[in-house]
Design a protein around this motif. Structure first.
Motif, short mmCIF file in Angstrom:
data_model
loop_
_atom_site.label_atom_id
_atom_site.label_comp_id
_atom_site.label_asym_id
_atom_site.label_seq_id
_atom_site.Cartn_x
_atom_site.Cartn_y
_atom_site.Cartn_z
N HIS A 141 0.58 -0.88 -0.42
CA HIS A 141 -0.51 -0.32 0.03
C HIS A 141 0.66 1.36 -0.31
N PHE A 142 0.62 2.41 -1.33
CA PHE A 142 1.95 3.48 -1.37
C PHE A 142 1.29 4.91 -1.00
N ALA A 176 5.65 13.40 2.73
CA ALA A 176 6.66 11.82 2.25
C ALA A 176 6.40 11.09 1.65
N GLN A 177 7.16 9.84 0.90
CA GLN A 177 6.06 8.65 -0.47
C GLN A 177 6.31 7.52 1.03
N VAL A 178 5.82 7.32 1.58
CA VAL A 178 6.19 5.35 2.00
C VAL A 178 5.32 4.32 1.96
N LEU A 179 6.00 3.10 1.73
CA LEU A 179 5.94 1.80 1.03
C LEU A 179 5.64 1.01 2.21
N PHE A 180 4.08 0.75 2.22
CA PHE A 180 3.10 -0.12 3.47
C PHE A 180 3.38 -1.30 2.66
#
Length: 190
Positions: free
Chosen positions: A50-51, A57-61
């Protein structure tokens, strides 16, 4: 945008992992339930992702199961629950434990998770009710309200979900709540 990553697991630094996908390293934040089930460094891994894009920020889970990702997505829809709090919830409770806490309206189990206060727990219970799927909420053999009450009582007494579910299996289907609790405690004492 990025729905899945498959590559080599390069680093593991809780709660973050680095997945090398054809020479590109993706930093992925994962709940501890996923982290503990990851393969060894250097092995191939597939994570559902899930982006999240924010102003700063840009965080990828990442998640090993679709149920974890679906629950994460359901959690972040709730006002006051961001991706970090959702990750914390999934690190403190499994998807089935969270679904069970919601179905039984047990705010005490949610408050035990760091960062979750009483008001947030009550809002989670209210807004998640009926949204996590009945198949995740209780073990399949919990057929009656009495059995659900017995299970809840055993968990409240400090038994794990697994122990309580095993004790519940040994009970007669028509057992009353008080009778069921007594019989379950006897079987657990052995």
């Amino acid at each position: 945008m990025i729905g899945r990553l498959t590559g080599q697991l390069s680093e593991k630094n809780p709660p973050q992992v680095l997945v090398d996908v054809n020479g590109v390293g993706y930093e992925v934040d994962v709940p501890m339930s996923t982290f503990y089930n990851l393969p060894s460094l250097g092995e191939r891994v597939t994570l559902l992702t899930h982006f999240v894009v924010r102003e700063d920020a840009q965080v990828l889970f990442g998640f090993l199961t679709g149920a974890e990702r679906a629950t994460f997505r359901q959690l972040i829809k709730i006002t006051g629950v961001g991706p970090r709090m959702a990750l914390s919830l999934l690190s403190g409770l499994s998807v089935s434990e969270l679904a069970q806490a919601v179905s039984l309206q047990e705010s005490g189990r949610l408050v035990k998770v760091p960062g979750i206060g009483k008001k947030t727990a009550e809002r989670l219970l209210l807004e998640l009710k009926g949204k996590l799927g009945p198949d995740l909420a209780l073990p399949a053999h919990v057929a009656t309200d009495a059995q659900a009450d017995i299970l809840q009582a055993l968990v409240a007494l400090g038994y794990s979900d697994r122990e309580a579910a095993l004790a519940l299996k040994s009970l007669p289907a028509d057992a009353t709540v008080s009778e069921g609790i007594k019989l379950a405690l006897k079987s657990l004492a052995r």
